[in-house]
Write a protein that holds these residues in place. Structure first.
Motif, PDB file in Angstrom:
ATOM      1  N   ASN A  58       0.823  -1.385   0.116  1.00 37.42           N
ATOM      2  CA  ASN A  58      -0.072   0.091   0.098  1.00 37.42           C
ATOM      3  C   ASN A  58       1.014   1.202   0.087  1.00 37.42           C
ATOM      4  OD1 ASN A  58      -2.624  -1.124   0.329  1.00 37.42           O
ATOM      5  ND2 ASN A  58      -1.825  -1.934   1.982  1.00 37.42           N
ATOM      6  N   GLN A 105      -4.237   1.559   9.260  1.00 36.82           N
ATOM      7  CA  GLN A 105      -5.203   2.459   9.045  1.00 36.82           C
ATOM      8  C   GLN A 105      -4.695   4.265   9.032  1.00 36.82           C
ATOM      9  OE1 GLN A 105      -7.988   2.227  12.405  1.00 36.82           O
ATOM     10  NE2 GLN A 105      -8.010   0.105  12.384  1.00 36.82           N
ATOM     11  N   THR A 143      -6.236   8.227   8.944  1.00 30.47           N
ATOM     12  CA  THR A 143      -7.364   9.163   9.021  1.00 30.47           C
ATOM     13  C   THR A 143      -6.822  10.606   8.779  1.00 30.47           C
ATOM     14  OG1 THR A 143      -8.320   7.957  10.934  1.00 30.47           O
ATOM     15  CG2 THR A 143      -9.102  10.173  10.471  1.00 30.47           C
ATOM     16  N   PHE A 157      -7.656  -1.582  -0.009  1.00 23.83           N
ATOM     17  CA  PHE A 157      -8.126  -0.582   1.224  1.00 23.83           C
ATOM     18  C   PHE A 157      -9.951  -0.703   1.016  1.00 23.83           C
ATOM     19  CE2 PHE A 157      -7.317   2.220  -2.322  1.00 23.83           C
ATOM     20  CZ  PHE A 157      -8.553   2.988  -2.522  1.00 23.83           C
ATOM     21  N   ASP A 158     -10.279  -0.046   2.349  1.00 22.38           N
ATOM     22  CA  ASP A 158     -11.912   0.243   2.363  1.00 22.38           C
ATOM     23  C   ASP A 158     -11.764   1.782   2.852  1.00 22.38           C
ATOM     24  OD1 ASP A 158     -13.079  -2.312   1.379  1.00 22.38           O
ATOM     25  OD2 ASP A 158     -12.397  -3.116   3.724  1.00 22.38           O
ATOM     26  N   ARG A 159     -12.471   2.542   2.294  1.00 21.60           N
ATOM     27  CA  ARG A 159     -12.555   3.919   2.633  1.00 21.60           C
ATOM     28  C   ARG A 159     -14.295   4.242   3.166  1.00 21.60           C
ATOM     29  NH1 ARG A 159     -11.486   9.167  -1.154  1.00 21.60           N
ATOM     30  NH2 ARG A 159     -11.613  10.625   0.404  1.00 21.60           N
ATOM     31  N   HIS A 174     -11.466   8.363   6.645  1.00 26.05           N
ATOM     32  CA  HIS A 174     -10.730   7.120   7.266  1.00 26.05           C
ATOM     33  C   HIS A 174     -10.623   5.917   6.282  1.00 26.05           C
ATOM     34  CE1 HIS A 174      -9.459   4.429  10.447  1.00 26.05           C
ATOM     35  NE2 HIS A 174     -10.456   3.399   9.727  1.00 26.05           N
ATOM     36  N   ILE A 175      -9.396   5.382   6.232  1.00 23.66           N
ATOM     37  CA  ILE A 175      -8.978   4.522   5.325  1.00 23.66           C
ATOM     38  C   ILE A 175      -8.364   3.197   6.067  1.00 23.66           C
ATOM     39  CG2 ILE A 175      -7.724   3.672   3.393  1.00 23.66           C
ATOM     40  CD1 ILE A 175      -7.619   6.453   2.694  1.00 23.66           C
ATOM     41  N   ASN A 176      -9.059   1.935   5.888  1.00 26.94           N
ATOM     42  CA  ASN A 176      -8.329   0.700   6.493  1.00 26.94           C
ATOM     43  C   ASN A 176      -7.803   0.094   5.459  1.00 26.94           C
ATOM     44  OD1 ASN A 176      -7.983  -1.183   8.424  1.00 26.94           O
ATOM     45  ND2 ASN A 176      -9.944  -2.299   7.899  1.00 26.94           N
ATOM     46  N   PHE A 177      -6.436  -0.013   5.496  1.00 26.59           N
ATOM     47  CA  PHE A 177      -5.835  -0.850   4.242  1.00 26.59           C
ATOM     48  C   PHE A 177      -5.438  -2.333   4.853  1.00 26.59           C
ATOM     49  CE2 PHE A 177      -4.566   3.466   3.845  1.00 26.59           C
ATOM     50  CZ  PHE A 177      -4.342   3.666   2.505  1.00 26.59           C
TER      51      PHE A 177
END
Length: 169
Positions: A99, A138, A140, A156-158, A162-165
């Motif tokens: 990432n 993560q 933010t 990732f999910d956004r 806030h992003i969770n990789f």
């Protein structure tokens, strides 16, 4: 006793003004934000010098030079285009398995990365960015979320800022 209190107060004020106490471990070498790099700096001043300077301070992939060279090759007058190109070039130069996050360091953020492999300070004109290449975690964004201030690529999910990789493997 008053002298010790005054010295302690001055020391705490200096830490608060420089933000030294709040720097995350992997970004401890990032430059202090100067008045010219502050978010309210004029676009003309930021665009006056569009050269790209890269200082890789951590390189566990052994690709820091290739990443820095790729970023230095970017030639554009558009800040949003620079961020997009920088993220893509860093992703490719790092091997396409990790990432990537590029973020304008004059804005507030919270990062919780695992497996950070590369960290670099990237300067485009008068704007200072942090570049992280990492496995998961993560991030933010507590500031402005346009392409001129941040870009990322990977798995990732956004949810807004806030992003969770996730890891790619």
């Amino acid at each position: 006793m008053r002298r010790k209190t005054t010295l302690a107060t001055l020391a705490l004020a200096a830490v608060a003004l420089t933000g030294a106490a709040s720097l995350p471990a992997q970004a401890a070498e990032r430059p202090a934000v100067t008045a010219a790099a502050a978010p309210d700096a004029s676009p003309a001043a930021a665009a006056a010098d569009k050269s790209v300077n890269v200082n890789v301070s951590m390189d566990q992939l052994g690709r820091g030079k290739a990443i820095a060279d790729a970023l230095r090759s970017i030639k554009t007058d558009d800040r949003g285009s620079f961020v997009q190109q920088a993220v893509d070039k860093a992703f490719d130069a790092a091997g396409g398995r990790h990432n990537v996050m590029l973020f304008n360091l004059s804005h507030n953020y919270d990062d919780r990365f695992s497996g950070t492999r590369v960290y670099a300070n990237v300067q485009w004109g008068n704007i200072h960015y942090g570049l992280w290449i990492f496995e998961s975690g993560q991030f933010t964004n507590q500031g402005d979320g346009g392409w001129i201030n941040w870009g990322f690529r990977g798995w990732f999910d956004r949810d807004g800022g806030h992003i969770n990789f996730r890891r790619s493997w």
